[in-house]
Design an enzyme around this catalytic site. Structure first.
Site, short mmCIF file in Angstrom:
data_model
loop_
_atom_site.label_atom_id
_atom_site.label_comp_id
_atom_site.label_asym_id
_atom_site.label_seq_id
_atom_site.Cartn_x
_atom_site.Cartn_y
_atom_site.Cartn_z
N LYS A 13 -0.93 5.43 7.08
CA LYS A 13 -1.75 5.80 6.40
C LYS A 13 -2.39 4.52 5.48
CE LYS A 13 0.78 8.77 3.87
NZ LYS A 13 1.98 8.64 4.59
N ARG A 88 1.08 16.06 -1.24
CA ARG A 88 2.27 16.16 -0.32
C ARG A 88 3.02 17.72 -0.50
NH1 ARG A 88 3.29 10.26 -0.80
NH2 ARG A 88 5.32 9.73 0.38
N ARG A 127 9.21 -3.11 7.62
CA ARG A 127 7.94 -3.31 6.65
C ARG A 127 8.27 -4.31 5.46
NH1 ARG A 127 5.06 2.45 5.49
NH2 ARG A 127 6.66 2.74 4.00
N ARG A 161 10.24 -2.79 0.11
CA ARG A 161 10.49 -1.55 -0.99
C ARG A 161 11.92 -1.08 -0.79
NH1 ARG A 161 5.65 2.38 0.57
NH2 ARG A 161 7.29 3.91 -0.04
N ARG A 172 13.23 11.25 3.29
CA ARG A 172 11.60 11.23 3.01
C ARG A 172 11.19 12.05 4.36
NH1 ARG A 172 10.35 4.75 2.69
NH2 ARG A 172 8.17 5.67 2.43
P1 AMP Z 1 4.64 6.43 -0.45
O1 AMP Z 1 4.29 5.03 -0.90
O2 AMP Z 1 3.53 7.05 -0.12
O3 AMP Z 1 5.58 6.31 0.67
O4 AMP Z 1 5.34 7.07 -1.54
C1 AMP Z 1 6.75 6.42 -2.00
C2 AMP Z 1 7.38 7.77 -2.86
O5 AMP Z 1 6.72 7.84 -4.06
C3 AMP Z 1 7.68 9.01 -2.33
O6 AMP Z 1 8.87 8.80 -1.52
C4 AMP Z 1 7.72 9.68 -3.52
O7 AMP Z 1 9.07 9.64 -4.00
C5 AMP Z 1 6.89 9.34 -4.47
N1 AMP Z 1 5.46 9.85 -3.92
C6 AMP Z 1 4.16 9.33 -3.71
N2 AMP Z 1 3.43 10.24 -3.61
C7 AMP Z 1 3.68 11.51 -3.92
C8 AMP Z 1 3.17 12.75 -4.14
N3 AMP Z 1 2.14 13.07 -3.86
N4 AMP Z 1 4.19 13.77 -4.61
C9 AMP Z 1 5.52 13.50 -4.94
N5 AMP Z 1 6.07 12.30 -4.76
C10 AMP Z 1 5.14 11.29 -4.31
#
Ligand code: AMP
Length: 218
Positions: A13, A88, A127, A161, A172
């Site tokens: 994404k 989400r 990554r 990360r 996740r």
């Molecule tokens: P990402 O960078 O999109 O993989 O997000 C990393 C982490 O941020 C996720 O595993 C969640 O802990 C948190 N997070 C990001 N976006 C959301 C969302 N829309 N709702 C809830 N938690 C989120």
């Protein structure tokens, strides 16, 4: 044009959102990036969410929804935005509908990037990004042209990360299947869902997304 990119962690994404941002002037709104910035700044939100993110669980809906609600009002979003990592949960999707109606804006398309679970652990565990400019790399699929040197800014420090490890990826993925996947029928019923094959290469996925959106090749 206002879009959502929907897919499991590691589906690409972020990579695709950056490409759309560069080619079409849409603004990438990554809730994960916003939360990581909050953690790095030591803000109250950052202190609340850091341990939740490290565990691979979802941050509470109210925190995320108010963050996006404010961000969409900023002037750079006037020409269109790409939501990357939001919504989400169904509650977040309903809150998005409510906020867009309130702002007299609309959602044009939701692009699902479909990827097999089996591929995701390798994608995520490989990554890393430049510690200076944030450019994203992958040990196998997107290495730097000169190993150890950022293609974009020449820096030599890189970061991984804390939630990009095998154990957290599995948590996740569980969160994705349980809480985010129900958004597919939600948007399908509205007739705005398009699916692309995220197992293809990065360029092929970009081409498929542009075709699904009806925009010409970049
Ligand atoms: P990402 O960078 O999109 O993989 O997000 C990393 C982490 O941020 C996720 O595993 C969640 O802990 C948190 N997070 C990001 N976006 C959301 C969302 N829309 N709702 C809830 N938690 C989120």
């Amino acid at each position: 044009m206002n879009l959502i990119l929907l897919g499991p962690p590691g589906s690409g994404k972020g990579t695709q959102a950056i490409r759309l941002q560069e080619a079409d002037g849409l603004v990438q709104l990554s809730t994960g990036e916003m939360l990581r910035a909050a953690v790095a700044s030591g803000s109250e939100t950052g202190r609340l969410v850091g341990s939740i993110m490290e565990a691979g669980e979802l941050v509470p809906d109210d925190i995320i929804v108010s963050m996006i609600d404010r961000r969409i009002d900023e002037p750079d979003c006037a020409g269109g935005f790409i939501l990357d990592g939001f919504p989400r949960t169904l509650a977040q999707a309903e809150a998005l509908d409510e906020m867009l109606a309130r702002k007299a804006r609309r959602l044009d398309a939701v692009i699902e990037i479909a990827v097999d679970d089996g591929a995701l652990v390798e994608r995520i565990a490989g990554r890393f990004s430049c510690a200076v400019c944030g450019a994203g790399y992958h040990r196998r699929f997107q290495p730097a042209a000169v190993e150890g040197v950022c293609d974009r800014c020449g820096a030599t420090r890189f970061l991984q990360r804390p939630d990009d490890n095998e154990e957290t990826v599995r948590t996740r993925l569980v969160a994705y299947h349980a809480q985010t996947e129900p958004l597919l029928p939600y948007y399908r019923a509205r007739g705005i869902l398009r699916s692309v094959d995220g197992m293809a290469g990065i360029d092929a996925v970009s081409t498929e997304i542009r075709a699904a959106l009806g925009v010409s090749a970049a």
